[in-house]
Design a protein around this motif. Structure first.
Motif, PDB file in Angstrom:
ATOM      1  N   GLU A 216       0.816  -1.213   0.000  1.00  8.89           N
ATOM      2  CA  GLU A 216       0.000   0.000   0.000  1.00  8.89           C
ATOM      3  C   GLU A 216       0.854   1.269   0.000  1.00  8.89           C
ATOM      4  O   GLU A 216       0.325   2.386   0.073  1.00  8.89           O
ATOM      5  N   GLY A 217       2.174   1.125  -0.029  1.00  8.38           N
ATOM      6  CA  GLY A 217       3.057   2.281  -0.123  1.00  8.38           C
ATOM      7  C   GLY A 217       3.391   2.946   1.191  1.00  8.38           C
ATOM      8  O   GLY A 217       4.107   3.959   1.216  1.00  8.38           O
ATOM      9  N   ILE A 218       2.905   2.395   2.311  1.00 13.48           N
ATOM     10  CA  ILE A 218       3.092   3.046   3.610  1.00 13.48           C
ATOM     11  C   ILE A 218       4.561   3.013   4.035  1.00 13.48           C
ATOM     12  O   ILE A 218       5.113   4.016   4.518  1.00 13.48           O
ATOM     13  N   ASP A 219       5.214   1.869   3.858  1.00  9.00           N
ATOM     14  CA  ASP A 219       6.631   1.753   4.201  1.00  9.00           C
ATOM     15  C   ASP A 219       7.453   2.768   3.408  1.00  9.00           C
ATOM     16  O   ASP A 219       8.323   3.452   3.962  1.00  9.00           O
ATOM     17  N   ALA A 220       7.200   2.869   2.110  1.00  9.59           N
ATOM     18  CA  ALA A 220       7.930   3.834   1.282  1.00  9.59           C
ATOM     19  C   ALA A 220       7.665   5.262   1.740  1.00  9.59           C
ATOM     20  O   ALA A 220       8.559   6.111   1.720  1.00  9.59           O
ATOM     21  N   GLN A 242       1.048  11.996   0.120  1.00  8.72           N
ATOM     22  CA  GLN A 242       0.047  11.350  -0.737  1.00  8.72           C
ATOM     23  C   GLN A 242       0.570   9.955  -1.075  1.00  8.72           C
ATOM     24  O   GLN A 242       1.650   9.830  -1.655  1.00  8.72           O
ATOM     25  N   VAL A 243      -0.179   8.945  -0.695  1.00 15.00           N
ATOM     26  CA  VAL A 243       0.320   7.576  -0.763  1.00 15.00           C
ATOM     27  C   VAL A 243      -0.627   6.703  -1.575  1.00 15.00           C
ATOM     28  O   VAL A 243      -1.821   6.608  -1.275  1.00 15.00           O
ATOM     29  N   GLU A 244      -0.071   6.061  -2.583  1.00 16.67           N
ATOM     30  CA  GLU A 244      -0.824   5.110  -3.401  1.00 16.67           C
ATOM     31  C   GLU A 244       0.044   3.878  -3.609  1.00 16.67           C
ATOM     32  O   GLU A 244       1.208   3.992  -4.015  1.00 16.67           O
ATOM     33  N   ILE A 246       0.363  -0.457  -4.926  1.00 13.24           N
ATOM     34  CA  ILE A 246       0.319  -1.151  -6.214  1.00 13.24           C
ATOM     35  C   ILE A 246      -0.775  -2.210  -6.268  1.00 13.24           C
ATOM     36  O   ILE A 246      -0.840  -2.980  -7.236  1.00 13.24           O
ATOM     37  N   THR A 247      -1.640  -2.254  -5.282  1.00 12.08           N
ATOM     38  CA  THR A 247      -2.632  -3.331  -5.229  1.00 12.08           C
ATOM     39  C   THR A 247      -3.622  -3.275  -6.387  1.00 12.08           C
ATOM     40  O   THR A 247      -4.176  -4.306  -6.773  1.00 12.08           O
ATOM     41  N   ALA A 248      -3.880  -2.085  -6.921  1.00 14.02           N
ATOM     42  CA  ALA A 248      -4.832  -1.962  -8.025  1.00 14.02           C
ATOM     43  C   ALA A 248      -4.162  -2.040  -9.390  1.00 14.02           C
ATOM     44  O   ALA A 248      -4.840  -1.984 -10.419  1.00 14.02           O
ATOM     45  N   LEU A 249      -2.843  -2.187  -9.419  1.00 16.46           N
ATOM     46  CA  LEU A 249      -2.116  -2.185 -10.692  1.00 16.46           C
ATOM     47  C   LEU A 249      -2.399  -3.473 -11.466  1.00 16.46           C
ATOM     48  O   LEU A 249      -2.322  -4.576 -10.926  1.00 16.46           O
ATOM     49  N   GLN A 250      -2.712  -3.329 -12.749  1.00 13.57           N
ATOM     50  CA  GLN A 250      -3.040  -4.474 -13.587  1.00 13.57           C
ATOM     51  C   GLN A 250      -1.870  -4.834 -14.506  1.00 13.57           C
ATOM     52  O   GLN A 250      -1.132  -3.958 -14.964  1.00 13.57           O
ATOM     53  N   GLY A 251      -1.763  -6.130 -14.771  1.00 15.18           N
ATOM     54  CA  GLY A 251      -0.731  -6.584 -15.686  1.00 15.18           C
ATOM     55  C   GLY A 251      -0.852  -5.946 -17.058  1.00 15.18           C
ATOM     56  O   GLY A 251       0.158  -5.726 -17.745  1.00 15.18           O
ATOM     57  N   LEU A 252      -2.060  -5.628 -17.472  1.00 14.95           N
ATOM     58  CA  LEU A 252      -2.265  -4.976 -18.768  1.00 14.95           C
ATOM     59  C   LEU A 252      -1.540  -3.642 -18.827  1.00 14.95           C
ATOM     60  O   LEU A 252      -0.937  -3.297 -19.855  1.00 14.95           O
ATOM     61  N   ARG A 280       5.100  12.454  -2.149  1.00 10.65           N
ATOM     62  CA  ARG A 280       4.154  11.486  -2.709  1.00 10.65           C
ATOM     63  C   ARG A 280       4.827  10.153  -3.023  1.00 10.65           C
ATOM     64  O   ARG A 280       5.992  10.095  -3.387  1.00 10.65           O
ATOM     65  N   VAL A 281       4.040   9.106  -2.864  1.00 12.11           N
ATOM     66  CA  VAL A 281       4.431   7.745  -3.237  1.00 12.11           C
ATOM     67  C   VAL A 281       3.368   7.224  -4.176  1.00 12.11           C
ATOM     68  O   VAL A 281       2.171   7.271  -3.850  1.00 12.11           O
ATOM     69  N   GLN A 282       3.776   6.721  -5.349  1.00 12.09           N
ATOM     70  CA  GLN A 282       2.804   6.175  -6.290  1.00 12.09           C
ATOM     71  C   GLN A 282       3.506   5.337  -7.348  1.00 12.09           C
ATOM     72  O   GLN A 282       4.690   5.536  -7.624  1.00 12.09           O
ATOM     73  N   PRO A 283       2.773   4.354  -7.939  1.00  9.57           N
ATOM     74  CA  PRO A 283       3.340   3.676  -9.109  1.00  9.57           C
ATOM     75  C   PRO A 283       3.395   4.672 -10.258  1.00  9.57           C
ATOM     76  O   PRO A 283       2.436   5.422 -10.487  1.00  9.57           O
ATOM     77  N   ALA A 284       4.514   4.711 -10.966  1.00 17.54           N
ATOM     78  CA  ALA A 284       4.698   5.695 -12.028  1.00 17.54           C
ATOM     79  C   ALA A 284       5.486   5.083 -13.168  1.00 17.54           C
ATOM     80  O   ALA A 284       6.258   4.133 -12.986  1.00 17.54           O
ATOM     81  N   LEU A 285       5.301   5.645 -14.361  1.00 19.27           N
ATOM     82  CA  LEU A 285       6.045   5.208 -15.536  1.00 19.27           C
ATOM     83  C   LEU A 285       7.387   5.928 -15.576  1.00 19.27           C
ATOM     84  O   LEU A 285       7.450   7.154 -15.391  1.00 19.27           O
TER      85      LEU A 285
END
Length: 453
Positions: A216-220, A242-244, A246-252, A280-285
Motif C-alpha cells: 500500500e506504499g506506507i513503508d515507502a 500522498q500515498v498510493e 500497487i494493489t490496483a495495478l493491472q498486468g495490462l 508522494r508515493v505512487q506507481p509511475a512510468l
C-alpha cells in the motif's frame, strides 16, 4: 540460558577518553539485531580502526531469552526488560531494532532523557514520532541516527547530510521498498498478475504474511518522510504525504507501459517547488532507457538532483539482515567519532534554518504537476479521436496516442501520454471522459516521471 543483566560496569570516567570503548545496549535481537551482532563480532578490528575506538555490545533486551542466548552466546548479558537497557547508567548508546511505534517510542525517549545516543532502523517510529524524538534529542544534546531506517545498505542519509552538504537539494526520488520492486519486476518479466507476483514474493520471504505496509506504499512513505526532512530541512510530515500502493495495478498496464517505452516502478518523490514540497508515493512510468527502470528484484535506488552536484544516484540492497546491520553499525561509528561535534546536525529539521524551512508546506494532490499515462477502454478502434478531442477540450496536452497492442479479452484500449498537467485538471478530464458514450469502462491513470536534470 538466562543471565541477569550486568549490575555495574566500569565507570566511563575511569578510562582514558582517547581509548574509551563505546558501550552499546541493544533492544531487539531479531533479523536486524542478530545481523548487527554478527557483523560487529566478525569485523570488530576493522570497525574499531574506523571508529577510533572499540564498539562493544554490553547488554541485549529480547522477548525470547532462550532464542537470544543462542545468538549471542555466553558473552553478552540478556534481559527481558527493554527499559532497563534504555536507562542503564553504563550504556552510551541504545540501538533500537525491535520495531513498532508504541513501546519503541517510550524506550527511545527514555534513553534520550538519560543522556544516551540512539541508533534505530525503525522508520515507522521516526515518521510518526520523529518530531518529538528529535526535539528531545536536541534538548539533551544527543544523537538520533537512523541510516538503516531509509534505504538499508544505501548510505543516502549520509550522502544528503555530508556528501551533498554544499548543495541546495531540488528533488529526491527513489525505489525505496524492495518488496514492491520485486513484485513489479515479476509482473513485467514473467507476465504475472499482481496476486500471483505477491504470492511468489511471500513464498520467497520478500513479503510478510501481512504485506499491507509494503504493497500500500506506507513503508515507502515512512522512508520518504525522512528523506524529505534531510533534503529540505522540513519537519516530518508523514500524515501529509500522498500515498498510493500497487494493489490496483493491472498486468495490462505493465504491458502497455512497455509498449510505449516505459516501465512501472513504485516511486517515492519529494520535490521542492516555489509554493511548497511535493511529498508522494505512487506507481509511475519511468522511461525504459533510464537507470531507474533497470533496478530489479528487491534492490533499491535513490536519485538526488541538487544545484551544484547535479544528478547523483545511489543503488543497493533494499532488504536483508546484515545489509541493514551495515547501516546500523555505520551510525555507531559516527557516534563513536562525535566527541566535540554538535549533535544537532543529526536532527534534520531543527538546524540553523529551521524557522524558514518549517514554513514549507506539502502541496495538495490537486496541485502536483506531472505528465500522465491514461488507458481508456473504448467500444471501437475508430473512437480514438473522441478521446483526444475530449482531452483537448479539458486543456490536457497530449504528447502521444496509441492503441494497446495486447488487449485480448478487454476490447480496444486507447493509450495516451500527456504533457505536464496539474492533477486537478487531469481529474476533471478523466471525469469528462468517463461520461462519454464511447468510453467502455474505467479510465486508468498513472503518473509519468522523467527524473531528468
Amino acid at each position: 540460558m538466562y543471565r541477569d543483566p550486568v549490575e555495574s560496569l566500569e565507570p566511563l570516567h575511569s578510562r582514558p577518553a582517547a581509548i574509551r570503548t563505546l558501550r552499546v545496549g541493544m533492544i531487539g535481537i531479531g533479523t536486524v539485531g542478530s545481523g548487527t551482532f554478527r557483523v560487529l563480532a566478525r569485523n570488530r578490528a576493522d570497525i574499531a580502526a574506523r571508529a577510533g575506538r572499540s564498539i562493544e555490545l554490553v547488554i541485549v533486551a529480547a522477548r525470547n531469552l532462550q532464542r537470544a542466548a543462542g545468538i549471542v552466546g555466553e558473552g553478552v548479558p540478556l534481559t527481558a526488560d527493554a527499559m532497563h537497557v534504555a536507562t542503564h547508567p553504563d550504556v552510551d548508546v541504545v540501538v533500537e531494532v525491535a520495531g513498532g511505534t508504541g513501546p519503541a517510542r517510550d524506550w527511545v525517549l527514555a534513553a534520550i532523557a538519560h543522556g544516551k545516543h540512539v541508533v534505530t532502523a525503525n522508520k515507522a517510529l521516526l515518521a510518526v514520532h520523529g518530531t518529538e524524538i528529535f526535539a528531545a534529542a536536541r534538548e539533551k544534546g544527543v544523537v538520533v541516527a537512523y541510516e538503516g531506517a531509509v534505504a538499508v545498505s544505501i548510505p543516502i542519509i549520509k550522502a544528503l547530510r555530508e556528501g551533498l552538504a554544499a548543495n541546495r537539494i531540488e528533488w529526491v526520488a527513489g525505489i525505496i521498498n524492495g518488496t514492491t520492486n520485486f513484485i513489479l519486476s515479476k509482473m513485467r518479466d514473467e507476465g504475472l498478475d499482481f496476486a500471483a507476483a505477491l504470492a511468489q514474493a511471500q513464498a520467497l520471504g520478500y513479503a510478510e504474511a501481512d504485506p499491507t505496509f509494503d504493497i500500500e506504499g506506507i513503508d515507502a512513505a515512512h522512508k520518504l518522510t525522512l528523506l524529505a526532512a534531510n533534503a529540505f530541512g522540513m519537519p516530518l510530515r508523514f500524515a501529509d504525504a500522498q500515498v498510493e500502493g500497487i494493489t490496483a495495478l493491472q498486468g495490462l498496464d505493465v504491458a502497455c507501459a512497455e509498449q510505449l517505452g516505459y516501465r512501472i516502478k513504485l516511486l517515492g518523490v519529494a520535490r521542492r517547488q516555489a509554493s511548497g514540497v511535493e511529498l508522494r508515493v505512487q506507481p509511475a512510468l519511468v522511461p525504459v532507457d533510464h537507470l531507474m527502470a533497470h533496478v530489479k528484484g528487491s534492490m533499491n535506488a535513490v536519485m538526488v538532483k541538487s544545484d551544484a552536484a547535479g544528478l547523483t544516484m545511489y543503488y543497493g540492497a533494499g532488504a536483508g539482515s546484515e545489509q541493514t546491520a551495515s547501516a546500523v553499525i555505520a551510525d555507531l561509528v559516527d557516534v563513536a567519532r562525535l566527541d566535540g561535534v554538535d549533535a544537532a546536525q543529526y536532527v534534520p529539521h531543527l538546524g540553523v534554518h529551521a524557522h524558514a524551512m518549517n514554513a514549507l508546506s506539502v502541496l495538495p494532490r490537486a496541485a502536483v504537476d506531472t505528465s500522465h499515462y491514461l488507458r481508456v477502454p473504448v467500444h471501437a478502434v475508430g473512437q480514438i479521436q473522441a478521446v483526444t478531442a475530449c482531452l483537448a477540450a479539458q486543456k490536457v496536452p497530449v504528447r502521444q496516442v496509441a492503441l494497446a497492442a495486447e488487449c485480448s479479452g478487454t476490447g480496444p484500449q486507447v493509450l495516451v501520454l500527456t504533457g505536464p498537467v496539474v492533477q486537478g485538471t487531469l481529474d476533471l478530464a478523466v471525469h469528462a471522459l468517463q461520461a462519454r458514450n464511447e468510453v467502455a469502462g474505467p479510465v486508468v491513470t498513472l503518473r509519468v516521471e522523467a527524473l531528468e536534470g
